[in-house]
Design a protein around this motif. Structure first.
Motif, PDB file in Angstrom:
ATOM      1  N   ILE A   1       1.023  -1.321   0.028  1.00 57.41           N
ATOM      2  CA  ILE A   1       0.169  -0.085   0.231  1.00 57.41           C
ATOM      3  C   ILE A   1       0.428   1.041   0.420  1.00 57.41           C
ATOM      4  O   ILE A   1       2.147   1.316   0.583  1.00 57.41           O
ATOM      5  N   ARG A   2       0.505   2.046  -1.256  1.00 59.36           N
ATOM      6  CA  ARG A   2       1.138   3.388  -0.559  1.00 59.36           C
ATOM      7  C   ARG A   2       0.327   4.813  -0.927  1.00 59.36           C
ATOM      8  O   ARG A   2      -0.558   4.756  -1.662  1.00 59.36           O
ATOM      9  N   ASN A   3       0.571   5.642   0.363  1.00 56.44           N
ATOM     10  CA  ASN A   3      -0.073   6.848   0.546  1.00 56.44           C
ATOM     11  C   ASN A   3      -1.997   6.546  -0.302  1.00 56.44           C
ATOM     12  O   ASN A   3      -2.330   6.942  -0.009  1.00 56.44           O
ATOM     13  N   PHE A   4      -2.184   5.676   1.071  1.00 56.30           N
ATOM     14  CA  PHE A   4      -3.304   5.483   1.078  1.00 56.30           C
ATOM     15  C   PHE A   4      -4.052   6.323   2.095  1.00 56.30           C
ATOM     16  O   PHE A   4      -3.470   6.116   3.209  1.00 56.30           O
ATOM     17  N   GLU A   5      -5.397   7.051   1.696  1.00 59.92           N
ATOM     18  CA  GLU A   5      -5.372   8.014   2.963  1.00 59.92           C
ATOM     19  C   GLU A   5      -7.073   7.687   3.454  1.00 59.92           C
ATOM     20  O   GLU A   5      -7.430   7.024   2.862  1.00 59.92           O
ATOM     21  N   VAL A   6      -6.345   8.195   4.307  1.00 58.91           N
ATOM     22  CA  VAL A   6      -7.178   7.388   5.448  1.00 58.91           C
ATOM     23  C   VAL A   6      -7.912   7.784   7.035  1.00 58.91           C
ATOM     24  O   VAL A   6      -6.504   9.719   6.837  1.00 58.91           O
ATOM     25  N   GLU A   7      -8.626   8.152   7.674  1.00 54.91           N
ATOM     26  CA  GLU A   7      -8.791   8.716   8.739  1.00 54.91           C
ATOM     27  C   GLU A   7      -8.047   8.161  10.289  1.00 54.91           C
ATOM     28  O   GLU A   7      -8.715   7.647  10.573  1.00 54.91           O
ATOM     29  N   GLY A   8      -7.429   9.392  10.842  1.00 56.95           N
ATOM     30  CA  GLY A   8      -6.696   8.592  11.818  1.00 56.95           C
ATOM     31  C   GLY A   8      -8.022   9.045  13.591  1.00 56.95           C
ATOM     32  O   GLY A   8      -8.540  10.197  13.306  1.00 56.95           O
ATOM     33  N   VAL A   9      -7.434   7.968  14.436  1.00 52.36           N
ATOM     34  CA  VAL A   9      -8.193   8.516  15.267  1.00 52.36           C
ATOM     35  C   VAL A   9      -7.108   8.719  16.642  1.00 52.36           C
ATOM     36  O   VAL A   9      -6.352   7.623  17.382  1.00 52.36           O
TER      37      VAL A   9
ATOM     38  N   PRO B   1      -6.461  13.747   9.376  1.00 53.18           N
ATOM     39  CA  PRO B   1      -5.959  12.756   7.867  1.00 53.18           C
ATOM     40  C   PRO B   1      -4.821  12.538   8.142  1.00 53.18           C
ATOM     41  O   PRO B   1      -4.019  13.177   8.503  1.00 53.18           O
ATOM     42  N   MET B   2      -4.745  11.300   7.294  1.00 49.05           N
ATOM     43  CA  MET B   2      -3.078  11.080   7.157  1.00 49.05           C
ATOM     44  C   MET B   2      -3.509   9.615   5.895  1.00 49.05           C
ATOM     45  O   MET B   2      -3.511   9.520   5.288  1.00 49.05           O
ATOM     46  N   LEU B   3      -1.616   9.696   5.276  1.00 45.50           N
ATOM     47  CA  LEU B   3      -1.729   8.573   4.190  1.00 45.50           C
ATOM     48  C   LEU B   3      -1.062   7.830   5.281  1.00 45.50           C
ATOM     49  O   LEU B   3       0.145   7.435   5.722  1.00 45.50           O
ATOM     50  N   VAL B   4      -1.581   6.380   4.438  1.00 52.47           N
ATOM     51  CA  VAL B   4      -0.624   5.264   5.306  1.00 52.47           C
ATOM     52  C   VAL B   4       0.119   4.613   4.024  1.00 52.47           C
ATOM     53  O   VAL B   4      -1.040   4.080   2.920  1.00 52.47           O
TER      54      VAL B   4
ATOM     55  N   GLY C   1       6.028  -3.635   7.577  1.00 57.66           N
ATOM     56  CA  GLY C   1       6.620  -1.958   7.507  1.00 57.66           C
ATOM     57  C   GLY C   1       4.833  -0.608   7.349  1.00 57.66           C
ATOM     58  O   GLY C   1       5.253  -0.808   6.510  1.00 57.66           O
ATOM     59  N   VAL C   2       4.960   0.654   8.277  1.00 58.59           N
ATOM     60  CA  VAL C   2       3.778   0.626   8.377  1.00 58.59           C
ATOM     61  C   VAL C   2       4.532   2.225   8.141  1.00 58.59           C
ATOM     62  O   VAL C   2       5.243   2.700   9.580  1.00 58.59           O
ATOM     63  N   VAL C   3       4.105   3.126   7.541  1.00 60.25           N
ATOM     64  CA  VAL C   3       4.683   4.446   7.760  1.00 60.25           C
ATOM     65  C   VAL C   3       3.529   5.200   7.555  1.00 60.25           C
ATOM     66  O   VAL C   3       2.740   5.331   7.001  1.00 60.25           O
ATOM     67  N   ILE C   4       3.026   5.891   8.803  1.00 61.24           N
ATOM     68  CA  ILE C   4       2.192   6.772   9.072  1.00 61.24           C
ATOM     69  C   ILE C   4       2.531   8.081   8.424  1.00 61.24           C
ATOM     70  O   ILE C   4       3.027   8.856   9.607  1.00 61.24           O
TER      71      ILE C   4
END
Length: 464
Positions: A196-204, A212-215, A228-231
């Motif tokens: 997964i590259r730069n998948f836009e999701v909503e974090g809490v 708003p963040m890119l995962v 490995g996860v980059v946030i």
């Protein structure tokens, strides 16, 4: 035995019971650079290839071999004839005679210098990687194949507020920093693409704040046992984009408003003048209609003034003035309107800071904000205007009413052009206020809850 020793690829030397070297093979000569004549017949404890700091270890090894122990994988250092120190792996085996007594011991010497250097480089690279991960502004986390968190950097804690101890025993599927809906989407995407590259999701966050963040998720091995996860927190980027879009909208609306206002003002002046002349000759029964017309003319003028305020937000002048003087001016102007609605306006000043500003424009902002507070309170009550100076760089003023409050949806649109919660509002007043505050390098924030009132926070720097 001699043939085996001489033709072996590994360096070998043979010591007698007293520690004298009786034989070395060609591989030993090639490795350390000493000829057979320079080594054979000499005590291993006195040879030049033995560094002084290694002597004690050799004595210990000699004692262990004399007890009949076979030793292998012993790390030590030996010196070549040219002075280069080699990292050596020794394997020591006692050799018995026909009377079952230790007759000599055979030492196999393997050069592990290259492997040692590779290992040190690997450790150094790992340390550099760890430093990079720990100091990265993006959140970085690692999960095992079961979905359990095995490592994360400080940025994850900074972004979400959770420590590693709070998350390490929680499976990915139960981790609280992403909603259930987003986890399902991420899982589906990963199962489909394996990355997964730069998948836009909503974090809490831990406090419940949404971000708003890119995962990005990447398997770290071919067998996909570790992830490995980059946030990346993009809330500031979204805020900057929103500010840019609002600035562009303000510029376009300002240009349009200025043109429209100027075009309308001239005919409006003529209409007001002729209406006054006609009113003088009108009968008593028609007076009521002229009052309505004059009220509507005044309303049009108010709208034109707001449009011109949006069109021209720049500071015409900057003077030093007390914050209390600006607030008291706005309250004095609106006091009659407040009394008519049974509203008490209370002021609280912690110190009395002096700021540099265009006082006329800042007065306009406070008049608009306090007026909105009054209009929101149909049942009477209290409005609190509180001024504090949180630090030497800026002051903060809060206007708190006891009105109806607003929903989150209304709050989100509050400063958008032409949006108003009032029946006859133009939707330009707060937009103009926000524009003035931003041109003064300040800010305007709103907090509201339906049925509990609204809190407006105005921030201004001390110096322009």
């Amino acid at each position: 035995m001699h043939s085996f020793i001489d033709n072996n690829f590994d360096a070998i030397l043979v010591l007698d019971i007293s520690g004298v070297i009786t034989r070395v093979n060609p591989a030993f000569v090639k490795m350390l650079g000493y000829s057979k004549q320079e080594v054979e017949g000499k005590s291993a404890f006195n040879c030049a290839f033995l560094p002084e700091e290694e002597l004690r270890q050799l004595v210990t090894l000699h004692e262990m071999v004399m007890r009949g122990e076979s030793l292998s994988s012993i790390e030590c250092v030996r010196a070549t004839k040219s002075g280069v120190q080699l990292n050596i792996m020794l394997s020591v085996t006692p050799f018995y005679n026909d009377r079952n007594q230790i007759d000599s011991w055979i030492i196999v010497v393997a050069d592990r210098t290259a492997q040692k250097q590779d290992q040190e480089r690997l450790i150094a690279n790992q340390e550099e990687l760890d430093i990079f991960i720990q100091n990265n502004s993006d959140g970085i986390a690692f999960f095992d194949e079961s979905g359990s968190l095995i490592k994360m950097n400080k940025s994850v804690e900074t972004i979400f507020g959770y420590s590693f101890k709070e998350l390490q025993n929680i499976s990915y599927y139960n981790i609280p920093i992403v909603s259930e809906e987003m986890k399902i989407k991420l899982t589906e995407q990963f199962m489909r693409d394996s990355v997964i590259r730069n998948f836009e999701v909503e974090g809490v966050t831990k406090e419940g704040r949404k971000l708003p963040m890119l995962v990005s998720i990447t398997p770290l091995t071919k067998t996909i046992t570790t992830y490995g996860v980059v946030i990346k927190d993009i809330s500031q980027l979204r805020s900057a984009q929103s500010s840019l879009n609002r600035s562009e909208a303000l510029s376009m609306i300002g240009q349009l408003a200025a043109g429209v206002a100027h075009e309308i003002r001239n005919p409006l002046t003529s209409l007001k003048g002729f209406t006054k002349l006609i009113e003088l000759k009108a009968n008593i029964e028609s007076k009521h209609y002229f009052e309505i017309m004059n009220d509507e003319f005044n309303r049009i003028e108010l709208i034109l003034n707001e449009m011109l305020g949006v069109a021209k937000p720049h500071n015409d002048r900057v003077i030093k003035t007390e914050v209390s003087a600006i607030i008291e001016y706005a309250i004095a102007l609106l006091q009659t309107q407040a009394v008519m609605k049974s509203i008490e306006i209370v002021t609280e000043f912690i110190d009395n800071p002096v700021i540099e500003c265009d006082d006329n424009q800042i007065k306009q902002v406070f008049i608009n904000v306090v007026k909105n507070a009054i209009e929101a309170m149909d049942q009477g009550g209290q409005i609190t205007v509180r001024a504090v100076q949180p630090n030497e760089d800026g002051i903060q003023v809060e206007v708190i009413d006891q009105g109806e409050g607003m929903t989150p949806a209304q709050l989100a649109k509050l400063t958008e052009p032409f949006y108003s919660t009032k029946e006859k509002g133009t939707g330009l007043g707060l937009m103009m206020c926000l524009n003035i505050m931003e041109h003064h390098k300040g800010f305007l924030k709103f907090e509201s809850e339906l049925g509990k009132g609204t809190r407006v926070i105005l921030g201004l720097p001390v110096r322009q």
